[in-house]
Design an enzyme around this catalytic site. Structure first.
Site, mmCIF file in Angstrom:
data_model
loop_
_atom_site.group_PDB
_atom_site.id
_atom_site.type_symbol
_atom_site.label_atom_id
_atom_site.label_comp_id
_atom_site.label_asym_id
_atom_site.label_seq_id
_atom_site.Cartn_x
_atom_site.Cartn_y
_atom_site.Cartn_z
ATOM 1 N N ARG A 26 0.857 -1.186 0.000
ATOM 2 C CA ARG A 26 0.000 0.000 0.000
ATOM 3 C C ARG A 26 0.896 1.240 0.000
ATOM 4 O O ARG A 26 1.696 1.429 0.911
ATOM 5 C CB ARG A 26 -0.905 -0.011 1.242
ATOM 6 C CG ARG A 26 -1.719 1.238 1.377
ATOM 7 C CD ARG A 26 -2.680 1.218 2.555
ATOM 8 N NE ARG A 26 -3.295 2.524 2.633
ATOM 9 C CZ ARG A 26 -3.231 3.341 3.683
ATOM 10 N NH1 ARG A 26 -2.632 2.977 4.796
ATOM 11 N NH2 ARG A 26 -3.795 4.528 3.631
ATOM 12 N N HIS A 54 -2.793 10.932 0.804
ATOM 13 C CA HIS A 54 -2.266 10.702 2.154
ATOM 14 C C HIS A 54 -1.588 12.009 2.598
ATOM 15 O O HIS A 54 -0.390 12.064 2.822
ATOM 16 C CB HIS A 54 -1.309 9.516 2.158
ATOM 17 C CG HIS A 54 -1.013 8.947 3.520
ATOM 18 N ND1 HIS A 54 -1.120 7.603 3.816
ATOM 19 C CD2 HIS A 54 -0.600 9.534 4.651
ATOM 20 C CE1 HIS A 54 -0.781 7.392 5.077
ATOM 21 N NE2 HIS A 54 -0.455 8.551 5.610
ATOM 22 N N GLU A 83 -7.216 8.428 6.283
ATOM 23 C CA GLU A 83 -7.435 9.105 7.557
ATOM 24 C C GLU A 83 -7.891 10.556 7.394
ATOM 25 O O GLU A 83 -7.187 11.497 7.816
ATOM 26 C CB GLU A 83 -6.167 9.042 8.419
ATOM 27 C CG GLU A 83 -5.690 7.634 8.692
ATOM 28 C CD GLU A 83 -4.509 7.563 9.645
ATOM 29 O OE1 GLU A 83 -4.000 8.619 10.048
ATOM 30 O OE2 GLU A 83 -4.096 6.449 9.997
ATOM 31 N N ASN A 107 -7.425 1.722 10.054
ATOM 32 C CA ASN A 107 -6.124 1.932 10.700
ATOM 33 C C ASN A 107 -6.363 1.956 12.194
ATOM 34 O O ASN A 107 -7.145 2.788 12.687
ATOM 35 C CB ASN A 107 -5.496 3.259 10.269
ATOM 36 C CG ASN A 107 -5.091 3.258 8.804
ATOM 37 O OD1 ASN A 107 -5.219 2.253 8.108
ATOM 38 N ND2 ASN A 107 -4.596 4.391 8.340
ATOM 39 N N TYR A 167 -4.373 1.738 16.071
ATOM 40 C CA TYR A 167 -3.122 1.727 16.832
ATOM 41 C C TYR A 167 -3.340 1.515 18.324
ATOM 42 O O TYR A 167 -2.540 0.867 18.980
ATOM 43 C CB TYR A 167 -2.363 3.049 16.612
ATOM 44 C CG TYR A 167 -1.797 3.143 15.206
ATOM 45 C CD1 TYR A 167 -0.541 2.627 14.931
ATOM 46 C CD2 TYR A 167 -2.534 3.686 14.162
ATOM 47 C CE1 TYR A 167 -0.010 2.677 13.643
ATOM 48 C CE2 TYR A 167 -2.009 3.740 12.868
ATOM 49 C CZ TYR A 167 -0.757 3.227 12.625
ATOM 50 O OH TYR A 167 -0.252 3.261 11.350
ATOM 51 N N GLU A 206 -3.498 -0.162 8.177
ATOM 52 C CA GLU A 206 -2.317 0.216 8.970
ATOM 53 C C GLU A 206 -2.468 -0.338 10.368
ATOM 54 O O GLU A 206 -3.543 -0.242 10.980
ATOM 55 C CB GLU A 206 -2.186 1.744 9.116
ATOM 56 C CG GLU A 206 -1.683 2.467 7.920
ATOM 57 C CD GLU A 206 -1.548 3.967 8.166
ATOM 58 O OE1 GLU A 206 -1.315 4.373 9.326
ATOM 59 O OE2 GLU A 206 -1.699 4.714 7.184
HETATM 60 O O1 IFM Z 1 2.587 7.588 10.159
HETATM 61 C C1 IFM Z 1 1.208 7.627 10.309
HETATM 62 C C2 IFM Z 1 0.517 7.434 8.978
HETATM 63 O O2 IFM Z 1 0.920 8.362 8.035
HETATM 64 C C3 IFM Z 1 -0.970 7.549 9.144
HETATM 65 N N1 IFM Z 1 -1.441 6.701 10.188
HETATM 66 C C4 IFM Z 1 -0.758 6.720 11.457
HETATM 67 C C5 IFM Z 1 0.730 6.556 11.250
HETATM 68 C C6 IFM Z 1 1.462 6.578 12.605
HETATM 69 O O3 IFM Z 1 1.220 7.770 13.251
#
Ligand code: IFM
Length: 480
Positions: A84, A128, A173, A302, A304, A378
Protein backbone atom coordinates in the site's frame (compact mmCIF):
# COMPACT_ATOMS: atom_id res chain seq x y z
CA UNK A 1 -14.87 -16.67 5.95
CA UNK A 2 -13.19 -19.53 7.78
CA UNK A 3 -10.08 -19.94 9.83
CA UNK A 4 -8.80 -22.88 11.80
CA UNK A 5 -6.79 -23.75 14.88
CA UNK A 6 -4.29 -26.64 14.94
CA UNK A 7 -2.85 -26.43 18.43
CA UNK A 8 -3.19 -24.30 21.52
CA UNK A 9 -1.60 -21.18 20.08
CA UNK A 10 -1.19 -21.53 16.31
CA UNK A 11 -3.83 -19.54 14.49
CA UNK A 12 -4.23 -20.13 10.76
CA UNK A 13 -5.52 -17.37 8.51
CA UNK A 14 -7.84 -18.02 5.58
CA UNK A 15 -5.89 -19.09 2.47
CA UNK A 16 -6.83 -15.90 0.62
CA UNK A 17 -5.78 -13.60 3.47
CA UNK A 18 -3.71 -10.72 2.08
CA UNK A 19 -0.52 -9.79 3.92
CA UNK A 20 0.94 -6.41 3.14
CA UNK A 21 3.00 -3.43 4.17
CA UNK A 22 2.16 0.26 3.90
CA UNK A 23 3.92 3.59 3.38
CA UNK A 24 2.96 7.08 2.26
CA UNK A 25 4.49 9.40 -0.31
CA UNK A 26 5.62 12.36 1.80
CA UNK A 27 6.91 10.10 4.55
CA UNK A 28 9.34 8.15 2.38
CA UNK A 29 9.91 9.60 -1.08
CA UNK A 30 12.11 12.65 -0.53
CA UNK A 31 13.09 14.22 -3.89
CA UNK A 32 10.75 17.03 -2.98
CA UNK A 33 11.79 19.32 -5.82
CA UNK A 34 12.85 16.68 -8.35
CA UNK A 35 11.30 16.01 -11.77
CA UNK A 36 8.73 18.76 -11.60
CA UNK A 37 7.13 18.01 -8.21
CA UNK A 38 5.36 21.04 -6.80
CA UNK A 39 5.21 22.03 -3.13
CA UNK A 40 2.69 20.46 -0.79
CA UNK A 41 1.25 21.72 2.48
CA UNK A 42 3.68 19.41 4.28
CA UNK A 43 6.68 21.04 2.59
CA UNK A 44 5.43 24.41 3.78
CA UNK A 45 4.53 23.21 7.26
CA UNK A 46 7.74 21.25 7.88
CA UNK A 47 9.79 24.27 6.78
CA UNK A 48 7.96 26.48 9.28
CA UNK A 49 10.30 26.81 12.28
CA UNK A 50 8.97 24.98 15.31
CA UNK A 51 6.16 23.14 13.53
CA UNK A 52 7.91 19.75 13.42
CA UNK A 53 10.19 18.10 16.00
CA UNK A 54 13.79 19.20 15.43
CA UNK A 55 12.57 21.16 12.39
CA UNK A 56 12.80 17.91 10.42
CA UNK A 57 11.26 17.80 6.95
CA UNK A 58 10.55 15.36 4.12
CA UNK A 59 13.03 16.84 1.62
CA UNK A 60 15.03 13.59 1.58
CA UNK A 61 13.14 11.28 3.97
CA UNK A 62 14.02 7.66 3.00
CA UNK A 63 14.98 8.80 -0.48
CA UNK A 64 12.66 6.12 -1.77
CA UNK A 65 12.39 8.12 -4.98
CA UNK A 66 15.96 7.13 -5.82
CA UNK A 67 16.07 3.83 -3.90
CA UNK A 68 12.86 2.33 -5.21
CA UNK A 69 14.48 -0.84 -6.58
CA UNK A 70 16.11 -1.62 -3.25
CA UNK A 71 12.78 -1.12 -1.49
CA UNK A 72 10.99 -3.33 -4.00
CA UNK A 73 13.56 -6.04 -3.35
CA UNK A 74 12.94 -5.74 0.39
CA UNK A 75 9.23 -6.25 -0.27
CA UNK A 76 9.96 -9.28 -2.41
CA UNK A 77 12.16 -10.69 0.35
CA UNK A 78 9.35 -10.12 2.85
CA UNK A 79 7.06 -11.92 0.39
CA UNK A 80 4.12 -9.60 0.91
CA UNK A 81 1.08 -10.10 -1.27
CA UNK A 82 0.31 -6.37 -1.48
CA UNK A 83 2.02 -3.03 -1.02
CA UNK A 84 0.00 0.00 0.00
CA UNK A 85 1.52 3.29 -1.14
CA UNK A 86 0.17 6.74 -1.85
CA UNK A 87 0.64 8.92 -4.88
CA UNK A 88 1.76 12.49 -4.29
CA UNK A 89 -0.76 14.80 -5.92
CA UNK A 90 1.91 17.58 -6.26
CA UNK A 91 4.12 15.21 -8.26
CA UNK A 92 1.34 14.56 -10.73
CA UNK A 93 -0.45 17.92 -10.89
CA UNK A 94 2.05 20.33 -9.35
CA UNK A 95 -0.36 23.27 -9.19
CA UNK A 96 -3.20 21.13 -7.86
CA UNK A 97 -5.26 21.73 -11.01
CA UNK A 98 -4.37 21.87 -14.70
CA UNK A 99 -1.09 20.73 -16.17
CA UNK A 100 -0.18 17.06 -15.62
CA UNK A 101 3.49 16.30 -14.93
CA UNK A 102 4.41 13.20 -16.95
CA UNK A 103 7.61 12.64 -14.94
CA UNK A 104 5.51 12.25 -11.80
CA UNK A 105 3.38 9.62 -13.47
CA UNK A 106 6.52 7.90 -14.77
CA UNK A 107 7.81 7.46 -11.22
CA UNK A 108 4.65 5.63 -10.13
CA UNK A 109 4.63 3.67 -13.39
CA UNK A 110 8.06 2.27 -12.45
CA UNK A 111 6.77 1.47 -8.99
CA UNK A 112 3.61 -0.29 -10.19
CA UNK A 113 5.55 -2.27 -12.81
CA UNK A 114 8.19 -3.18 -10.22
CA UNK A 115 5.50 -4.49 -7.91
CA UNK A 116 3.81 -6.47 -10.67
CA UNK A 117 7.18 -7.96 -11.69
CA UNK A 118 7.53 -9.24 -8.14
CA UNK A 119 3.94 -10.53 -7.87
CA UNK A 120 3.01 -7.88 -5.33
CA UNK A 121 -0.42 -6.29 -5.74
CA UNK A 122 -0.31 -2.49 -5.74
CA UNK A 123 -2.85 -0.94 -3.36
CA UNK A 124 -3.01 2.71 -4.28
CA UNK A 125 -4.01 5.48 -1.88
CA UNK A 126 -4.96 8.64 -3.74
CA UNK A 127 -4.51 11.08 -0.86
CA UNK A 128 -2.27 10.70 2.15
CA UNK A 129 -2.11 14.35 3.28
CA UNK A 130 0.22 16.02 0.75
CA UNK A 131 -2.19 18.60 -0.67
CA UNK A 132 -0.63 20.83 -3.37
CA UNK A 133 0.19 24.15 -1.68
CA UNK A 134 -1.51 26.25 -4.42
CA UNK A 135 -4.82 24.62 -3.43
CA UNK A 136 -4.24 25.44 0.23
CA UNK A 137 -3.60 29.03 -0.83
CA UNK A 138 -7.15 29.02 -2.20
CA UNK A 139 -8.68 27.62 1.02
CA UNK A 140 -7.56 23.99 1.03
CA UNK A 141 -10.05 21.47 2.35
CA UNK A 142 -12.20 24.21 3.87
CA UNK A 143 -13.53 24.99 0.38
CA UNK A 144 -15.57 22.88 -1.97
CA UNK A 145 -13.36 23.54 -4.99
CA UNK A 146 -10.66 21.34 -3.48
CA UNK A 147 -12.98 18.32 -3.64
CA UNK A 148 -13.62 19.10 -7.32
CA UNK A 149 -9.88 19.44 -7.95
CA UNK A 150 -9.33 16.08 -6.26
CA UNK A 151 -11.86 14.48 -8.61
CA UNK A 152 -9.90 15.74 -11.63
CA UNK A 153 -6.66 14.41 -10.13
CA UNK A 154 -8.28 11.02 -9.48
CA UNK A 155 -9.32 10.80 -13.10
CA UNK A 156 -5.71 11.29 -14.27
CA UNK A 157 -4.38 8.63 -11.91
CA UNK A 158 -7.19 6.19 -12.69
CA UNK A 159 -6.71 6.53 -16.45
CA UNK A 160 -2.97 5.96 -16.09
CA UNK A 161 -2.96 3.01 -13.69
CA UNK A 162 -6.42 1.51 -14.07
CA UNK A 163 -5.16 -1.52 -15.97
CA UNK A 164 -2.59 -2.42 -13.34
CA UNK A 165 -4.09 -1.45 -10.01
CA UNK A 166 -7.20 -3.13 -8.74
CA UNK A 167 -7.46 -1.90 -5.13
CA UNK A 168 -7.99 1.87 -4.74
CA UNK A 169 -8.20 3.87 -1.53
CA UNK A 170 -9.58 7.36 -1.98
CA UNK A 171 -8.37 8.97 1.26
CA UNK A 172 -6.14 8.05 4.14
CA UNK A 173 -7.44 9.11 7.56
CA UNK A 174 -9.53 12.16 6.63
CA UNK A 175 -9.90 12.78 10.39
CA UNK A 176 -6.21 13.70 10.58
CA UNK A 177 -6.39 15.90 7.48
CA UNK A 178 -9.34 17.82 8.87
CA UNK A 179 -9.12 17.79 12.66
CA UNK A 180 -5.33 17.82 13.10
CA UNK A 181 -4.76 19.99 10.03
CA UNK A 182 -7.43 22.64 10.57
CA UNK A 183 -8.62 22.04 14.16
CA UNK A 184 -5.70 21.48 16.53
CA UNK A 185 -3.06 22.73 14.08
CA UNK A 186 -0.70 19.85 14.88
CA UNK A 187 -0.55 18.90 11.20
CA UNK A 188 -0.30 20.86 7.98
CA UNK A 189 -1.59 23.41 7.21
CA UNK A 190 -1.40 24.18 10.94
CA UNK A 191 -4.72 26.01 11.34
CA UNK A 192 -6.55 26.08 14.69
CA UNK A 193 -10.21 26.63 13.96
CA UNK A 194 -12.87 24.07 14.85
CA UNK A 195 -15.38 25.46 12.36
CA UNK A 196 -12.85 25.15 9.54
CA UNK A 197 -12.00 21.62 10.65
CA UNK A 198 -15.65 20.60 10.41
CA UNK A 199 -15.87 22.13 6.92
CA UNK A 200 -12.71 20.23 5.94
CA UNK A 201 -14.21 17.04 7.33
CA UNK A 202 -17.14 17.44 4.95
CA UNK A 203 -15.15 18.45 1.89
CA UNK A 204 -12.80 15.51 2.33
CA UNK A 205 -15.75 13.13 2.46
CA UNK A 206 -17.21 14.89 -0.56
CA UNK A 207 -13.91 14.36 -2.38
CA UNK A 208 -14.21 10.66 -1.58
CA UNK A 209 -17.81 10.62 -2.84
CA UNK A 210 -16.82 12.32 -6.09
CA UNK A 211 -13.91 9.93 -6.62
CA UNK A 212 -15.89 6.69 -6.30
CA UNK A 213 -17.84 6.90 -9.60
CA UNK A 214 -14.78 8.16 -11.47
CA UNK A 215 -12.85 5.08 -10.39
CA UNK A 216 -15.77 2.81 -11.26
CA UNK A 217 -16.33 4.39 -14.68
CA UNK A 218 -12.63 4.38 -15.56
CA UNK A 219 -11.68 0.95 -14.25
CA UNK A 220 -14.07 -1.93 -14.82
CA UNK A 221 -12.56 -4.17 -12.13
CA UNK A 222 -11.79 -1.46 -9.55
CA UNK A 223 -12.22 -2.30 -5.89
CA UNK A 224 -12.79 1.04 -4.18
CA UNK A 225 -12.52 1.87 -0.50
CA UNK A 226 -11.54 4.51 2.01
CA UNK A 227 -9.17 4.23 4.96
CA UNK A 228 -10.26 5.64 8.32
CA UNK A 229 -8.30 5.88 11.55
CA UNK A 230 -10.71 4.51 14.11
CA UNK A 231 -10.53 3.58 17.74
CA UNK A 232 -12.37 1.74 20.46
CA UNK A 233 -13.60 4.41 22.87
CA UNK A 234 -14.03 3.55 26.53
CA UNK A 235 -15.40 5.62 29.40
CA UNK A 236 -13.10 5.77 32.42
CA UNK A 237 -16.03 4.77 34.64
CA UNK A 238 -19.71 3.96 34.38
CA UNK A 239 -20.61 7.47 35.51
CA UNK A 240 -23.06 8.87 32.92
CA UNK A 241 -20.84 11.92 32.45
CA UNK A 242 -17.92 9.69 31.46
CA UNK A 243 -20.11 7.54 29.23
CA UNK A 244 -21.26 10.73 27.49
CA UNK A 245 -17.63 11.91 27.16
CA UNK A 246 -16.66 8.63 25.49
CA UNK A 247 -19.62 9.05 23.15
CA UNK A 248 -18.39 12.54 22.17
CA UNK A 249 -14.87 11.23 21.52
CA UNK A 250 -16.34 8.42 19.42
CA UNK A 251 -18.51 10.96 17.61
CA UNK A 252 -15.56 13.10 16.59
CA UNK A 253 -13.17 10.32 15.55
CA UNK A 254 -15.43 7.51 14.36
CA UNK A 255 -19.02 8.53 13.77
CA UNK A 256 -18.33 11.75 11.82
CA UNK A 257 -16.88 9.48 9.15
CA UNK A 258 -18.59 6.10 9.48
CA UNK A 259 -22.14 7.51 9.71
CA UNK A 260 -22.06 9.56 6.48
CA UNK A 261 -20.28 6.82 4.55
CA UNK A 262 -22.48 3.93 5.66
CA UNK A 263 -25.71 5.59 6.82
CA UNK A 264 -25.77 8.66 4.57
CA UNK A 265 -26.08 11.17 7.44
CA UNK A 266 -23.97 13.00 9.97
CA UNK A 267 -24.67 12.10 13.61
CA UNK A 268 -27.26 14.45 15.12
CA UNK A 269 -25.33 15.00 18.35
CA UNK A 270 -22.22 16.02 16.42
CA UNK A 271 -24.17 18.33 14.10
CA UNK A 272 -25.68 19.98 17.17
CA UNK A 273 -22.27 20.32 18.83
CA UNK A 274 -20.52 21.80 15.79
CA UNK A 275 -23.40 24.12 14.92
CA UNK A 276 -21.73 26.53 17.39
CA UNK A 277 -18.76 26.85 15.03
CA UNK A 278 -18.61 28.58 11.65
CA UNK A 279 -18.70 27.53 8.88
CA UNK A 280 -18.85 23.99 10.31
CA UNK A 281 -21.29 21.66 8.63
CA UNK A 282 -23.23 24.55 7.11
CA UNK A 283 -21.09 23.82 4.04
CA UNK A 284 -23.10 20.64 3.35
CA UNK A 285 -25.15 20.97 0.15
CA UNK A 286 -28.28 19.09 -0.68
CA UNK A 287 -27.33 15.79 -2.29
CA UNK A 288 -23.81 15.64 -0.81
CA UNK A 289 -24.62 12.82 1.56
CA UNK A 290 -25.96 10.71 -1.31
CA UNK A 291 -22.57 11.15 -2.99
CA UNK A 292 -20.64 10.37 0.18
CA UNK A 293 -22.64 7.21 0.89
CA UNK A 294 -22.22 5.73 -2.57
CA UNK A 295 -21.48 2.01 -2.24
CA UNK A 296 -17.85 1.07 -1.80
CA UNK A 297 -16.19 -2.34 -1.95
CA UNK A 298 -14.18 -2.40 1.24
CA UNK A 299 -13.30 -0.38 4.33
CA UNK A 300 -9.69 0.26 5.29
CA UNK A 301 -9.20 0.41 9.06
CA UNK A 302 -6.12 1.93 10.70
CA UNK A 303 -5.89 0.99 14.35
CA UNK A 304 -3.12 1.73 16.83
CA UNK A 305 -4.57 2.15 20.32
CA UNK A 306 -7.79 2.36 22.32
CA UNK A 307 -8.99 5.66 23.78
CA UNK A 308 -10.20 5.97 27.39
CA UNK A 309 -11.71 9.28 28.50
CA UNK A 310 -13.62 10.97 31.28
CA UNK A 311 -15.64 14.14 31.32
CA UNK A 312 -13.29 17.00 32.15
CA UNK A 313 -15.27 17.76 35.32
CA UNK A 314 -14.34 14.29 36.62
CA UNK A 315 -10.56 14.49 36.22
CA UNK A 316 -9.99 14.52 39.99
CA UNK A 317 -12.13 11.41 40.55
CA UNK A 318 -10.23 9.63 37.77
CA UNK A 319 -6.92 10.53 39.44
CA UNK A 320 -8.22 9.23 42.74
CA UNK A 321 -9.21 6.00 40.99
CA UNK A 322 -5.54 5.55 39.99
CA UNK A 323 -5.50 6.82 36.41
CA UNK A 324 -2.98 9.25 34.97
CA UNK A 325 -5.13 12.03 33.53
CA UNK A 326 -4.07 14.18 30.58
CA UNK A 327 -3.75 17.81 31.56
CA UNK A 328 -5.66 19.07 28.55
CA UNK A 329 -7.15 17.98 25.26
CA UNK A 330 -6.37 19.11 21.74
CA UNK A 331 -10.10 19.84 21.28
CA UNK A 332 -11.20 21.76 24.38
CA UNK A 333 -14.73 22.07 22.96
CA UNK A 334 -15.26 18.34 23.59
CA UNK A 335 -14.72 18.84 27.35
CA UNK A 336 -12.97 15.54 27.99
CA UNK A 337 -9.68 14.20 29.32
CA UNK A 338 -7.72 11.19 28.11
CA UNK A 339 -6.69 8.58 30.68
CA UNK A 340 -3.68 6.34 31.02
CA UNK A 341 -3.84 3.20 33.09
CA UNK A 342 -0.65 3.00 35.16
CA UNK A 343 1.38 -0.10 34.35
CA UNK A 344 -0.03 -0.58 30.85
CA UNK A 345 2.61 -0.81 28.14
CA UNK A 346 2.82 2.12 25.79
CA UNK A 347 4.65 2.76 22.54
CA UNK A 348 7.14 5.55 21.86
CA UNK A 349 4.14 7.62 20.71
CA UNK A 350 2.84 7.18 24.27
CA UNK A 351 -0.09 5.20 22.86
CA UNK A 352 -1.45 2.47 25.12
CA UNK A 353 -1.01 -1.05 23.77
CA UNK A 354 -4.30 -2.85 23.87
CA UNK A 355 -4.97 -5.25 21.01
CA UNK A 356 -8.40 -6.28 22.30
CA UNK A 357 -9.55 -2.81 21.24
CA UNK A 358 -8.96 -3.80 17.62
CA UNK A 359 -11.20 -6.86 17.90
CA UNK A 360 -13.87 -4.80 19.66
CA UNK A 361 -13.68 -2.10 16.99
CA UNK A 362 -13.99 -4.59 14.12
CA UNK A 363 -16.98 -6.32 15.70
CA UNK A 364 -18.57 -2.91 16.30
CA UNK A 365 -18.13 -1.90 12.65
CA UNK A 366 -19.70 -5.18 11.53
CA UNK A 367 -22.62 -4.78 13.94
CA UNK A 368 -23.31 -1.08 13.42
CA UNK A 369 -22.17 -0.27 9.90
CA UNK A 370 -21.26 -2.87 7.35
CA UNK A 371 -20.34 -6.44 6.56
CA UNK A 372 -18.17 -5.30 3.66
CA UNK A 373 -14.65 -6.72 3.46
CA UNK A 374 -12.29 -4.94 5.83
CA UNK A 375 -8.57 -4.51 5.35
CA UNK A 376 -6.43 -3.43 8.26
CA UNK A 377 -4.63 -0.86 6.13
CA UNK A 378 -2.32 0.22 8.97
CA UNK A 379 -1.25 -1.21 12.28
CA UNK A 380 2.12 -1.04 13.96
CA UNK A 381 4.13 0.69 16.63
CA UNK A 382 6.97 3.13 17.19
CA UNK A 383 9.64 2.08 19.66
CA UNK A 384 13.06 3.45 20.58
CA UNK A 385 14.97 1.08 18.31
CA UNK A 386 18.72 1.04 17.98
CA UNK A 387 21.31 -0.90 16.03
CA UNK A 388 23.15 -3.11 18.53
CA UNK A 389 26.91 -3.79 18.49
CA UNK A 390 26.27 -6.89 16.38
CA UNK A 391 24.59 -4.75 13.75
CA UNK A 392 21.06 -5.95 14.51
CA UNK A 393 17.84 -4.24 15.55
CA UNK A 394 16.24 -6.63 18.05
CA UNK A 395 12.83 -4.96 18.28
CA UNK A 396 11.10 -7.66 20.30
CA UNK A 397 8.61 -5.10 21.64
CA UNK A 398 7.41 -4.50 18.05
CA UNK A 399 7.25 -8.25 17.44
CA UNK A 400 5.04 -8.59 20.54
CA UNK A 401 2.85 -5.69 19.39
CA UNK A 402 2.37 -7.20 15.93
CA UNK A 403 1.78 -10.67 17.31
CA UNK A 404 -0.91 -9.38 19.69
CA UNK A 405 -2.64 -7.28 17.06
CA UNK A 406 -2.57 -9.91 14.35
CA UNK A 407 -3.99 -12.31 16.95
CA UNK A 408 -6.72 -9.74 17.61
CA UNK A 409 -7.49 -9.70 13.88
CA UNK A 410 -7.79 -13.47 14.02
CA UNK A 411 -10.19 -13.15 16.95
CA UNK A 412 -12.33 -10.84 14.83
CA UNK A 413 -12.33 -13.31 11.95
CA UNK A 414 -13.39 -16.02 14.39
CA UNK A 415 -16.18 -13.72 15.53
CA UNK A 416 -17.39 -13.56 11.92
CA UNK A 417 -15.93 -10.22 10.85
CA UNK A 418 -14.98 -10.18 7.17
CA UNK A 419 -11.33 -9.12 7.54
CA UNK A 420 -9.48 -9.93 4.33
CA UNK A 421 -6.03 -8.52 4.87
CA UNK A 422 -3.49 -6.80 7.09
CA UNK A 423 -0.90 -4.16 6.17
CA UNK A 424 1.83 -3.45 8.67
CA UNK A 425 2.70 0.20 9.29
CA UNK A 426 5.31 0.62 8.18
CA UNK A 427 7.70 -1.01 5.77
CA UNK A 428 10.37 1.60 6.54
CA UNK A 429 11.23 3.98 9.34
CA UNK A 430 10.10 7.31 7.93
CA UNK A 431 9.08 10.92 8.48
CA UNK A 432 6.51 10.67 11.26
CA UNK A 433 4.80 14.00 10.56
CA UNK A 434 5.00 16.44 13.50
CA UNK A 435 7.38 14.00 15.24
CA UNK A 436 9.86 14.19 12.36
CA UNK A 437 12.37 11.34 12.42
CA UNK A 438 12.13 10.88 16.19
CA UNK A 439 9.64 8.02 15.98
CA UNK A 440 10.48 4.79 14.15
CA UNK A 441 7.53 2.68 12.96
CA UNK A 442 9.42 0.59 10.38
CA UNK A 443 10.08 -3.12 10.27
CA UNK A 444 13.13 -1.97 8.32
CA UNK A 445 15.58 0.39 10.04
CA UNK A 446 16.59 3.39 7.95
CA UNK A 447 19.84 5.16 8.74
CA UNK A 448 18.67 8.62 7.68
CA UNK A 449 22.10 10.24 7.12
CA UNK A 450 23.09 7.52 4.62
CA UNK A 451 19.75 5.98 3.60
CA UNK A 452 21.02 2.48 4.41
CA UNK A 453 18.25 -0.05 5.11
CA UNK A 454 18.49 -2.81 7.72
CA UNK A 455 15.64 -5.29 8.27
CA UNK A 456 14.75 -5.46 11.96
CA UNK A 457 13.85 -8.58 13.94
CA UNK A 458 10.17 -7.73 13.30
CA UNK A 459 10.79 -7.96 9.55
CA UNK A 460 11.98 -11.55 9.94
CA UNK A 461 9.12 -12.35 12.32
CA UNK A 462 6.55 -10.90 9.90
CA UNK A 463 8.10 -12.79 6.99
CA UNK A 464 7.63 -16.05 8.92
CA UNK A 465 4.01 -15.17 9.69
CA UNK A 466 3.38 -14.47 6.02
CA UNK A 467 5.13 -17.64 4.87
CA UNK A 468 3.21 -19.86 7.29
CA UNK A 469 -0.04 -17.86 7.08
CA UNK A 470 -0.23 -18.24 10.85
CA UNK A 471 0.45 -16.39 14.04
CA UNK A 472 1.22 -17.78 17.49
CA UNK A 473 -1.69 -16.41 19.49
CA UNK A 474 -0.88 -13.66 22.01
CA UNK A 475 -2.90 -11.10 23.94
CA UNK A 476 -1.84 -7.68 25.25
CA UNK A 477 -1.44 -7.79 29.05
CA UNK A 478 -4.60 -6.52 30.71
CA UNK A 479 -6.81 -7.30 27.70
CA UNK A 480 -10.41 -7.12 28.67
O1 IFM B 1 2.59 7.59 10.16
C1 IFM B 1 1.21 7.63 10.31
C2 IFM B 1 0.52 7.43 8.98
O2 IFM B 1 0.92 8.36 8.04
C3 IFM B 1 -0.97 7.55 9.14
N1 IFM B 1 -1.44 6.70 10.19
C4 IFM B 1 -0.76 6.72 11.46
C5 IFM B 1 0.73 6.56 11.25
C6 IFM B 1 1.46 6.58 12.61
O3 IFM B 1 1.22 7.77 13.25
Amino acid sequence: MTSSTTNDRTRHFPPTFLWGAATASYQIEGASTVDGRGPSIWDTFSHTPGAVWNDDNGDVACDHYHRMDEDLDLMADLDIGAYRFSVAWPRIIPDGTGQVNQRGLDFYRRLVDGLRDRDIEPTLTLYHWDLPQPLEDRGGWTVRDTAEAFAAFVEVVARTFGDDVERWITLNEPWCSSWLGYGSGHHAPGIRDIGMAAAANHHLLLAHGLAVPILRETIAQAKVGITLNLSDHRPGSEDPLDVAAARRADGNLNRLFLDPIFHGRYPEDMLAHYSKFSPGFSVVHEGDLELISRPIDFLGVNYYSPVTVVDESRATEARTAGYIVATGDQFPDLCLRGLETPGRDRTAMDWEIQAAGLTALLVHIRDEYSTLPIYITENGAAFDDYVDPNGRVLDFNRVAYLQEHISAVHDAIDAGVNVQGYFVWSLLDNFEWAFGYSRRFGIVWVDFPTGTRLPKESFHWYRDAIASNTVQYAQSPGSR
